[in-house]
Design a protein around this motif. Sequence first.
Motif, PDB file in Angstrom:
ATOM      1  N   TYR A 110       0.906  -1.016  -0.026  1.00 47.53           N
ATOM      2  CA  TYR A 110       0.095  -0.139   0.153  1.00 47.53           C
ATOM      3  C   TYR A 110       0.819   1.259   0.034  1.00 47.53           C
ATOM      4  N   GLN A 160      -5.221  -2.662  -2.033  1.00 46.68           N
ATOM      5  CA  GLN A 160      -6.624  -2.387  -2.334  1.00 46.68           C
ATOM      6  C   GLN A 160      -7.252  -3.303  -3.536  1.00 46.68           C
ATOM      7  N   GLN A 206      -4.840  -0.382   4.727  1.00 49.09           N
ATOM      8  CA  GLN A 206      -5.147  -1.353   3.851  1.00 49.09           C
ATOM      9  C   GLN A 206      -4.509  -2.748   4.040  1.00 49.09           C
TER      10      GLN A 206
END
Length: 152
Positions: A10, A43, A70
């Motif tokens: 992320y 994601q 995330q």
Amino acid sequence: MKKKFIILYYSKDGNTHQLAKRFWDIFREFIPNRYEIEMMKAQEMNIESLRASIGIIVGSPDYYSYVAGQIKIFFDEILEYKKNFKGKPAIGFITHGGGGDAANSLQDLLSYLKFDVIKPIISVKEDNITSKIESQIQKSLMKMLKIAEDSD
């Protein structure tokens, strides 16, 4: 079908993406043809690809001495598949603005799911990927490849 390593990360400001890309570039220099590497944004994670992988590299920015939300969601999502990850090699990396304590959290999360964690968790201040960091990345990736090949 080639066996796959996954780099899951992320990145909000680009530093963690840059480090993930560096992992990709270094790994491609010596990975045998029978393997492939996939980069995956947290994601956009694909649970089935993760379960089928032979090794995972997980990267996160350090947010208040913890992994990004995330990345925590990634661990929440794969918890029910814990048995699929037991013993799989895993490398963790973080980027930070000066603290770097999220390395401990990331190591704890990987260990809880029984990954074979390759230590140390790689920690980079912002986007300062030095030759020393690159050397550590290569050593960690070589360990990961050896674990994967030994389990074949």
